[in-house]
Write an enzyme that holds these catalytic residues in place. Structure first.
Site, PDB file in Angstrom:
ATOM      1  N   GLU A 245       0.825  -1.210   0.000  1.00  0.00           N
ATOM      2  CA  GLU A 245       0.000   0.000   0.000  1.00  0.00           C
ATOM      3  C   GLU A 245       0.861   1.263   0.000  1.00  0.00           C
ATOM      4  OE1 GLU A 245      -3.739   0.270   0.231  1.00  0.00           O
ATOM      5  OE2 GLU A 245      -2.972   2.135  -0.578  1.00  0.00           O
TER       6      GLU A 245
ATOM      7  N   ASP B 104       1.010   3.982  -3.043  1.00  0.00           N
ATOM      8  CA  ASP B 104       0.581   5.364  -2.804  1.00  0.00           C
ATOM      9  C   ASP B 104       1.691   6.368  -3.086  1.00  0.00           C
ATOM     10  OD1 ASP B 104      -1.650   3.992  -1.988  1.00  0.00           O
ATOM     11  OD2 ASP B 104      -1.575   4.617   0.106  1.00  0.00           O
TER      12      ASP B 104
ATOM     13  N   SER C 156      -7.545   2.176  -3.682  1.00  0.00           N
ATOM     14  CA  SER C 156      -6.253   2.597  -3.129  1.00  0.00           C
ATOM     15  C   SER C 156      -5.354   3.210  -4.188  1.00  0.00           C
ATOM     16  CB  SER C 156      -5.509   1.371  -2.591  1.00  0.00           C
ATOM     17  OG  SER C 156      -5.929   1.061  -1.310  1.00  0.00           O
TER      18      SER C 156
ATOM     19  N   ASP D  48     -18.007  11.155 -18.055  1.00  0.00           N
ATOM     20  CA  ASP D  48     -19.084  10.391 -17.436  1.00  0.00           C
ATOM     21  C   ASP D  48     -18.831   8.889 -17.616  1.00  0.00           C
ATOM     22  OD1 ASP D  48     -21.410   9.938 -16.111  1.00  0.00           O
ATOM     23  OD2 ASP D  48     -22.733  10.668 -17.704  1.00  0.00           O
ATOM     24  N   VAL D  49     -19.039   8.123 -16.559  1.00  0.00           N
ATOM     25  CA  VAL D  49     -18.908   6.662 -16.648  1.00  0.00           C
ATOM     26  C   VAL D  49     -20.295   6.090 -16.381  1.00  0.00           C
ATOM     27  CG1 VAL D  49     -17.790   4.601 -15.701  1.00  0.00           C
ATOM     28  CG2 VAL D  49     -16.525   6.762 -15.850  1.00  0.00           C
TER      29      VAL D  49
ATOM     30  N   GLY E 214     -24.492  10.792 -15.664  1.00  0.00           N
ATOM     31  CA  GLY E 214     -24.502  11.733 -14.541  1.00  0.00           C
ATOM     32  C   GLY E 214     -23.906  11.079 -13.300  1.00  0.00           C
TER      33      GLY E 214
ATOM     34  N   ASP F 131     -23.256   8.937 -10.060  1.00  0.00           N
ATOM     35  CA  ASP F 131     -23.759   7.659  -9.573  1.00  0.00           C
ATOM     36  C   ASP F 131     -22.930   7.190  -8.386  1.00  0.00           C
ATOM     37  OD1 ASP F 131     -21.522   5.859 -10.607  1.00  0.00           O
ATOM     38  OD2 ASP F 131     -22.208   6.747 -12.492  1.00  0.00           O
TER      39      ASP F 131
END
Ligand SMILES: *[C@@H]1O[C@H](CO)[C@@H](O)[C@H](O)[C@H]1NC(C)=O
Ligand SMILES: *[C@@H]1O[C@H](CO)[C@@H](O)[C@H](O)[C@H]1NC(C)=O
Ligand SMILES: *[C@@H]1O[C@H](CO)[C@@H](O)[C@H](O)[C@H]1NC(C)=O
Ligand SMILES: *[C@@H]1O[C@H](CO)[C@@H](O)[C@H](O)[C@H]1NC(C)=O
Ligand SMILES: *[C@@H]1O[C@H](CO)[C@@H](O)[C@H](O)[C@H]1NC(C)=O
Length: 580
Positions: free
Chosen positions: A278, A282, A489, A539-540, A558, A560
């Site tokens: 992690e 990051d 992550s 937009d997805v 839009g 979600d």
């Protein structure tokens, strides 16, 4: 077994309450079991959260300095100005101090504005101070021990000044970080070959900084502004390793091969050792995307075997700085459902207020949305959704953070099925997302799977995530080896880097840092609908986040509850961000 069970009502029965005080009590959650009374000489560190002088005032200022239509946009507050709102009243301080003094207790630390105090006392003194019965409980799924009381009471003359005392009646399972889940790098999954002419075909099975730059039009030019920074937090014993970073940059960003990060430890956090997944992910996707925006890795260790202290300590650490980092990204979180109890929720509200304080200081606070779809990220997946309800994740449900979900695939980008999203049971829906979320609730009612979703979420709660970024098959180096990682992550540090680059451009023009971005983003989305304005996010509208035995929420046109407003486009975000 029988004996242990009988301990529960016994504890409640024997708790003696002084005259006039209200007993704050709860029943034991089913995955905990009492073991024995906590040893009398065991030392406890307790946080006393005090009421602020003007909490509402601080939140009103935060709204003003963060709303693009406000004349005060970008006029962030100094440390002293924040303290005037957040510090407790002098009566409150005096009442709590004299109550502690009457038990010969002196606070050992306070937050920068004095709204939280720490005391260190043996169990016997804590029991006397709080009319409590501190007891050792075992969390059955993890076999870890925790010391709590099922009830406590405060004297009448301090009660109104105290928001919460922690730990008392708050029961929660040990924190789980949000992914990443490692996959075997050798055999990329067969996917549609779907790259556009601008995005290298290899991005269909391996995401690198070049892929993200091409996909989201992210600048590769090195940042130069003074006063800019991105802070990357890590909890537990995660290590970000600079040898791994160097291997990563040589492979993926040779143009900035010697870029690096500063590092800092809080609560005995770990800075030396073999890199862990992690922390490496990051740091590699902040240093590797934010092109020389100064990056500070902050490793927060466990204190008192409890992550809540670390979550509070890192914010206090930044709040005491004259210039807190303009961006803070965190890929850890926990289930909000464990904090829904009447007295427990005040702890997460308090943390959320701390993120609001950072917002007023000009910091964008970013969290990954979680990797369990609508099922959150509980310690034991078998116990997820046991009440039938979806499990929202905190801090993503705090309105003052920006929550980042995940997508996968290139053309089109689809919602990643693990991308957590949904609705808070603690924080009500803020005005700035009202129209986006209302439109979504309409779409959900028309969804073929609505029967599976109905009754499992709180439609009046703060809805998340706010945005989404690619999250699957990230190239990363861990312990000297190239690996592939996935999870929200991965998405959060990339988004944080984009904000860091935008801050670079704003600072160079003498503008403020962006600070709390949610009102700006949702305002832009609303304007876009109203005036056919420029679309800022891609937009997805494909995919869902299954969990709890349901298909989960759908991604739609839009906003979600899987991908938020969509994925960012750096060029269009810059046009938006430079306009205010
Ligand atoms: C739980 O932990 C205790 C020590 O804290 C140990 O004695 C016990 O065997 C553990 N139980 C299980 C089921 O792992
Ligand atoms: C990185 O390398 C460049 C030359 O390639 C050099 O000018 C710069 O000072 C180096 N930066 C650091 C932080 O070492
Ligand atoms: C980084 O990891 C390598 C092994 O991959 C190790 O040899 C090195 O000592 C680590 N660096 C630090 C500063 O701990
Ligand atoms: C729903 O959320 C609101 C806050 O938005 C809260 O007041 C209410 O208690 C929640 N309801 C349930 C059943 O959790
Ligand atoms: C961003 O890049 C895409 C291709 O990856 C392109 O279609 C789009 O026009 C770009 N946006 C801007 C504002 O340049």
């Amino acid at each position: 077994m029988l004996l242990r069970c009988s301990l529960v009502p016994a504890l409640l029965f024997f708790a003696s309450v002084s005259k006039g005080a209200t007993l704050r009590s709860r029943t034991l959650p089913h995955d905990f079991e009492p073991v024995q009374a906590a040893p009398a000489d065991m030392m406890l560190t307790l946080v006393i959260g005090l009421q602020s002088t003007d909490r509402e005032g601080l939140l009103a200022v935060l709204g003003e300095v963060s709303h693009p239509a406000s004349p005060k946009y970008g006029q962030h507050l100094s440390k002293a100005a924040v303290a005037r709102f957040v510090a407790p009243t002098s009566q409150g301080q005096a009442a709590v101090a004299s109550w502690l003094a009457s038990h010969n207790i002196t606070p050992v630390a306070t937050s920068p504005s004095g709204e939280s105090w720490r005391i260190q006392v043996p169990v016997v003194a804590a029991n006397a101070l709080l009319n409590a019965e501190y007891t050792e409980f075992v969390h059955k799924p993890s076999n870890s021990t925790t010391v709590r009381t099922l009830s406590y009471a405060l004297p009448e003359d301090v009660e109104d000044y105290v928001r919460f005392i922690y730990p008392t009646t708050q029961f929660h399972s040990p924190m789980r970080r949000r992914g990443p889940i490692f996959e075997v790098a050798a055999s990329p999954k067969a996917r549609r070959t779907e790259a556009t002419s601008d995005v290298p075909p290899s991005c269909a099975h391996k995401i690198t900084p070049s892929c993200l730059q091409a996909l989201y039009n992210i600048t590769a030019s090195p940042a130069t502004a003074a006063g800019n920074e991105i802070a990357v937090s890590a909890f537990g014993s995660e290590v970000a390793n600079k040898t791994d970073l160097r291997l990563f940059l040589r492979e993926e960003r040779p143009d900035i091969w010697n870029a690096t990060f500063g590092e800092e430890a809080i609560d005995a956090g770990k800075l030396v050792g073999v890199g862990t997944s992690e922390a490496n992910l990051d740091t590699q996707y902040t240093v590797g995307i934010a092109s020389r925006v100064p990056t500070r890795f902050v490793s927060v260790g466990w204190q008192n075997d409890d992550e809540i202290f670390g979550f509070m300590d890192i914010i206090d650490h930044f709040l005491q700085e004259d210039r807190p980092p303009p961006v803070l990204t965190t890929s850890y979180g926990f289930d909000e459902t464990e904090w829904e109890g009447q007295h427990d929720a005040e702890v997460v509200r308090f943390l959320c207020d701390a993120y609001a304080q950072l917002g007023t200081r000009g910091t964008t606070v970013i969290f990954s949305s979680g990797d369990g779809g609508v099922a959150g990220g509980s310690f034991n997946p078998d116990q997820r959704c046991d009440s039938g309800s979806f499990v929202p994740g905190f801090p993503s449900t705090c309105p003052f953070v920006t929550s980042v979900g995940a997508t996968e695939g290139i053309n089109p980008e689809r919602a990643a099925p693990y991308s957590s999203g949904g609705f808070s049971n603690i924080f009500p829906r803020p005005a700035w997302q009202d129209s986006a979320v209302r439109a979504y609730l309409g779409a959900v009612k028309a969804d073929p799977a609505y029967g599976e979703l109905d009754g499992r979420f709180n439609a009046s709660g703060r809805a998340f995530p706010d945005v989404a970024v690619q999250g699957t098959d990230y190239a990363v180096y861990v312990a000297g080896k190239a690996r592939l990682a996935r999870g929200t992550s991965a998405a959060a540090p990339v988004f944080a880097s984009m904000i860091g680059l935008l801050n670079d451009e704003r600072l160079k023009e003498g503008k403020s840092t962006l600070g709390w971005v949610n009102p700006l983003f949702y305002y832009a989305a609303e304007e876009e609908g109203r005036h056919g304005g420029l679309r800022v996010f891609n937009d997805v509208s494909d995919g869902r986040n299954p969990g709890c035995g349901t298909r989960g929420f759908p991604a739609v046109k839009g906003w979600d509850a899987v991908t938020g407003l969509g994925t960012p486009d750096y060029e269009r975000l810059r046009n938006l961000a430079m306009g205010y």
